[in-house]
Write a protein that holds these residues in place. Structure first.
Motif, PDB file in Angstrom:
ATOM      1  N   UNK A 190       0.830  -1.200   0.000  1.00  0.00           N
ATOM      2  CA  UNK A 190       0.000   0.000   0.000  1.00  0.00           C
ATOM      3  C   UNK A 190       0.866   1.252   0.000  1.00  0.00           C
ATOM      4  N   UNK A 191       0.416   2.242  -0.746  1.00  0.00           N
ATOM      5  CA  UNK A 191       1.055   3.561  -0.728  1.00  0.00           C
ATOM      6  C   UNK A 191       0.025   4.567  -0.236  1.00  0.00           C
ATOM      7  N   UNK A 192       0.506   5.548   0.498  1.00  0.00           N
ATOM      8  CA  UNK A 192      -0.375   6.538   1.107  1.00  0.00           C
ATOM      9  C   UNK A 192       0.006   7.941   0.639  1.00  0.00           C
ATOM     10  N   UNK A 193      -0.984   8.819   0.684  1.00  0.00           N
ATOM     11  CA  UNK A 193      -0.729  10.236   0.451  1.00  0.00           C
ATOM     12  C   UNK A 193      -1.462  11.024   1.532  1.00  0.00           C
ATOM     13  N   UNK A 194      -0.707  11.564   2.460  1.00  0.00           N
ATOM     14  CA  UNK A 194      -1.270  12.412   3.501  1.00  0.00           C
ATOM     15  C   UNK A 194      -1.306  13.838   2.982  1.00  0.00           C
ATOM     16  N   UNK A 195      -2.482  14.426   2.948  1.00  0.00           N
ATOM     17  CA  UNK A 195      -2.654  15.775   2.414  1.00  0.00           C
ATOM     18  C   UNK A 195      -3.165  16.689   3.523  1.00  0.00           C
ATOM     19  N   UNK A 196      -2.386  17.687   3.851  1.00  0.00           N
ATOM     20  CA  UNK A 196      -2.750  18.651   4.883  1.00  0.00           C
ATOM     21  C   UNK A 196      -2.951  20.030   4.265  1.00  0.00           C
ATOM     22  N   UNK A 197      -3.609  20.896   5.005  1.00  0.00           N
ATOM     23  CA  UNK A 197      -3.831  22.284   4.572  1.00  0.00           C
ATOM     24  C   UNK A 197      -4.374  22.332   3.150  1.00  0.00           C
ATOM     25  N   UNK A 198      -5.395  21.558   2.910  1.00  0.00           N
ATOM     26  CA  UNK A 198      -5.946  21.461   1.557  1.00  0.00           C
ATOM     27  C   UNK A 198      -6.534  22.784   1.101  1.00  0.00           C
ATOM     28  N   UNK A 199      -6.408  23.018  -0.207  1.00  0.00           N
ATOM     29  CA  UNK A 199      -6.892  24.240  -0.826  1.00  0.00           C
ATOM     30  C   UNK A 199      -7.898  23.890  -1.921  1.00  0.00           C
ATOM     31  N   UNK A 200      -8.760  24.807  -2.282  1.00  0.00           N
ATOM     32  CA  UNK A 200      -9.709  24.520  -3.365  1.00  0.00           C
ATOM     33  C   UNK A 200      -9.020  24.097  -4.656  1.00  0.00           C
ATOM     34  N   UNK A 201      -7.830  24.626  -4.916  1.00  0.00           N
ATOM     35  CA  UNK A 201      -7.113  24.257  -6.138  1.00  0.00           C
ATOM     36  C   UNK A 201      -6.542  22.841  -6.091  1.00  0.00           C
ATOM     37  N   UNK A 202      -6.660  22.172  -4.954  1.00  0.00           N
ATOM     38  CA  UNK A 202      -6.272  20.763  -4.869  1.00  0.00           C
ATOM     39  C   UNK A 202      -7.383  19.840  -5.366  1.00  0.00           C
ATOM     40  N   UNK A 203      -8.532  20.398  -5.673  1.00  0.00           N
ATOM     41  CA  UNK A 203      -9.654  19.604  -6.168  1.00  0.00           C
ATOM     42  C   UNK A 203      -9.294  18.927  -7.480  1.00  0.00           C
ATOM     43  N   UNK A 204      -9.429  17.608  -7.516  1.00  0.00           N
ATOM     44  CA  UNK A 204      -9.062  16.829  -8.693  1.00  0.00           C
ATOM     45  C   UNK A 204      -9.375  15.359  -8.429  1.00  0.00           C
ATOM     46  N   UNK A 205      -9.244  14.564  -9.475  1.00  0.00           N
ATOM     47  CA  UNK A 205      -9.217  13.113  -9.310  1.00  0.00           C
ATOM     48  C   UNK A 205      -7.766  12.727  -9.087  1.00  0.00           C
TER      49      UNK A 205
END
Length: 122
Positions: free
Chosen positions: A78-93
């Motif tokens: 398994x690989x993980x992606x921890x995403x913090x301080x998300x912004x509207x421009x991070x919206x995507x698939x």
């Protein structure tokens, strides 16, 4: 048959965090570099992060540095992606990918997941 399955996407507010996971059915998982890419509507697929087969080397897109962290658990394939301080421009698939070469471009990856939607509201 190689299969990558992403999970963990969803709808969050700006400033929130999300952790994406990608479970891989690859017989020689440890031989592969792993990456995350994303694609917003009307835009090209964008590099997010990558990690070497050993986990000792990581790469990030410029806008993700300091906010996103990629990691892998070779015991769990398994690989993980921890995403913090998300912004509207991070919206995507968000797509996970596996390849022998890896790196920052799609050409380094032979196998791709179906993607998981991340939506960040302002």
């Amino acid at each position: 048959q190689v299969q990558l399955v992403e999970s963990g996407g969803g709808l969050v507010q700006a400033g929130d965090s999300l952790r994406l996971a990608c479970a891989a059915s690859i017989p020689t998982f440890m031989a592969y570099a792993l990456g995350w890419f994303r694609q917003a509507p009307g835009k090209e697929r964008e590099f997010v992060a990558a990690i070497s087969w050993s986990g000792s080397t990581t790469y990030y897109g410029d806008s993700m540095k300091g906010r996103f962290t990629i990691s892998r658990d070779n015991a769990k394939n398994t690989v993980y992606l921890q995403m913090n301080s998300l912004k509207p421009e991070d919206t995507a698939v968000y797509y996970c990918a596996a390849g022998i070469a890896g790196g920052r471009t799609v050409n380094g990856y032979a196998y791709w997941g179906q993607g998981t939607q991340v939506t960040v509201s302002s």
